[in-house]
Design a protein around this motif. Sequence first.
Motif, PDB file in Angstrom:
ATOM      1  N   GLU A 140      27.321  23.626  27.471  1.00 17.03           N
ATOM      2  CA  GLU A 140      27.025  24.403  28.671  1.00 17.03           C
ATOM      3  C   GLU A 140      27.400  25.857  28.384  1.00 17.03           C
ATOM      4  O   GLU A 140      28.538  26.149  28.001  1.00 17.03           O
ATOM      5  CB  GLU A 140      27.824  23.885  29.865  1.00 17.03           C
ATOM      6  CG  GLU A 140      27.579  22.422  30.191  1.00 17.03           C
ATOM      7  CD  GLU A 140      26.252  22.192  30.903  1.00 17.03           C
ATOM      8  OE1 GLU A 140      25.651  23.192  31.354  1.00 17.03           O
ATOM      9  OE2 GLU A 140      25.827  21.028  31.006  1.00 17.03           O
ATOM     10  N   THR A 142      26.505  30.345  29.020  1.00 13.40           N
ATOM     11  CA  THR A 142      25.854  31.500  29.636  1.00 13.40           C
ATOM     12  C   THR A 142      25.517  32.492  28.543  1.00 13.40           C
ATOM     13  O   THR A 142      26.350  32.762  27.666  1.00 13.40           O
ATOM     14  CB  THR A 142      26.777  32.173  30.667  1.00 13.40           C
ATOM     15  OG1 THR A 142      27.017  31.277  31.748  1.00 13.40           O
ATOM     16  CG2 THR A 142      26.137  33.437  31.223  1.00 13.40           C
ATOM     17  N   GLY A 149      25.100  39.277  32.179  1.00 12.54           N
ATOM     18  CA  GLY A 149      24.680  37.896  32.056  1.00 12.54           C
ATOM     19  C   GLY A 149      23.215  37.734  32.402  1.00 12.54           C
ATOM     20  O   GLY A 149      22.681  38.428  33.277  1.00 12.54           O
ATOM     21  N   SER A 151      21.440  34.173  31.939  1.00 11.83           N
ATOM     22  CA  SER A 151      21.131  32.829  32.392  1.00 11.83           C
ATOM     23  C   SER A 151      22.185  31.857  31.896  1.00 11.83           C
ATOM     24  O   SER A 151      22.802  32.074  30.845  1.00 11.83           O
ATOM     25  CB  SER A 151      19.746  32.400  31.885  1.00 11.83           C
ATOM     26  OG  SER A 151      19.363  31.163  32.441  1.00 11.83           O
ATOM     27  N   SER A 152      22.375  30.781  32.666  1.00 11.71           N
ATOM     28  CA  SER A 152      23.288  29.706  32.276  1.00 11.71           C
ATOM     29  C   SER A 152      22.508  28.400  32.217  1.00 11.71           C
ATOM     30  O   SER A 152      21.629  28.157  33.049  1.00 11.71           O
ATOM     31  CB  SER A 152      24.435  29.562  33.288  1.00 11.71           C
ATOM     32  OG  SER A 152      25.221  30.726  33.338  1.00 11.71           O
ATOM     33  N   GLU A 211      28.796  32.598  26.215  1.00  6.42           N
ATOM     34  CA  GLU A 211      30.058  32.082  26.732  1.00  6.42           C
ATOM     35  C   GLU A 211      29.947  30.570  26.864  1.00  6.42           C
ATOM     36  O   GLU A 211      29.027  30.055  27.508  1.00  6.42           O
ATOM     37  CB  GLU A 211      30.397  32.702  28.087  1.00  6.42           C
ATOM     38  CG  GLU A 211      30.699  34.194  28.017  1.00  6.42           C
ATOM     39  CD  GLU A 211      31.212  34.737  29.345  1.00  6.42           C
ATOM     40  OE1 GLU A 211      31.468  33.929  30.258  1.00  6.42           O
ATOM     41  OE2 GLU A 211      31.350  35.972  29.454  1.00  6.42           O
ATOM     42  N   LEU A 213      30.958  27.537  28.576  1.00  8.33           N
ATOM     43  CA  LEU A 213      31.549  27.310  29.899  1.00  8.33           C
ATOM     44  C   LEU A 213      32.557  26.156  29.860  1.00  8.33           C
ATOM     45  O   LEU A 213      32.347  25.163  29.154  1.00  8.33           O
ATOM     46  CB  LEU A 213      30.452  27.017  30.919  1.00  8.33           C
ATOM     47  CG  LEU A 213      29.415  28.141  31.072  1.00  8.33           C
ATOM     48  CD1 LEU A 213      28.355  27.758  32.091  1.00  8.33           C
ATOM     49  CD2 LEU A 213      30.076  29.446  31.481  1.00  8.33           C
TER      50      LEU A 213
END
Length: 279
Positions: A140, A142, A149, A151-152, A211, A213
Motif C-alpha cells: 500500500e 502513496t 502527493g 495518488s494512493s 511512501e 503506508l
Amino acid sequence: MSRRILVVTHEGRPEAVRAADRVCDDLARHGIEVVRDGSADGAELVMVLGGDGTILRAAELAREHDVPLLGINLGHVGFLAEAEPEALPDVVERAVARDYHVEERMTIDVVATAPDGTRQHGWAINEAAVEKGERARMVEATIGVDGRGLSSFGCDGIVLATPTGSTAYAFSGGGPVVWPDVEALLVVPIAAHALFARPMVVGPRSVLEVEVLPYENKHAVVWCDGRRRMDVVAGSRITVCRGAQPVRLARLTEVPFSGRLVAKFNLPVQGWRGVRTRP
C-alpha cells in the motif's frame, strides 16, 4: 604510462569465459595490461562479455571510477551491449585503437528514509523498483512528485526508471519506451488497484517519492537494477532523483536508437519504404 583494461564476464557461462580468455590474450599481445573481474581503478575501459545482468554488474565497477563500459552480448537480449560475439576481433582492435565514442547515460539516486529517520542510499541506471515484501500481500503506497502527493493505491510494485530503464522492467509493466537522450524520469505502477495509476513521465529535475503506508505493518523491498536490495519498513519514504554520477557507455557505431529497438526486440518493419516480406 601503461594502458589497462578491465575485462568482466559471466563466469557461469563457458562460452563467455572462453570469449573472455581470447579477448585477454589479444589485448595482452597489444601490450595492454588486463585485469580480470577486479577493480576499474586506473583502467581506461571496462569490457564486458555477458548479458544485461553482467553489464549491470560491470556498471557498478565502471561508475565508481568514471570509466567507460563496452558490452559484448553473450546473453539473451543484451540491450545495453554494443556488439555481438562474432564482432569480437573487431571490437578488440577498436578498443586498442581507442576508436569509440562515449555516451553518458542518466542514473538515479535513491534514498529510503525510515520513520525513525535512518536512511539507506542506492543508485540505478535502469530503475528502482518498490515491491511488496510478502508474496501474498500488496504494498500500500502513496506516490508523489515534487513534494505533492498524487495518488494512493495497493499494488504489486512501483517502478521508478530512467530512459535507459524504459526498455527493462518499466517496459514489462506497460510503461513507454523513452529514447536514451531524453532527460526524464518514469513512474510505472505494477498491477495497481486504482483509477489513477497510469505510467507517468516527468522532467529530469523532478523528485519522485513513494511512501509505504503503515497498513497492517506491511513492509516493502526496494531493488536497484534488480541487484542491490534495501528492506524498508512500513511508514518509510523512498525518494528518487536524477543521479549525480552518470554511467558512461563506449559506442562503436552511430546506429540510431530506433535501429537498436528493431534489432533487439525483433520488431516487424515490413512495408517501411517499400520493404516486402515476399517476392
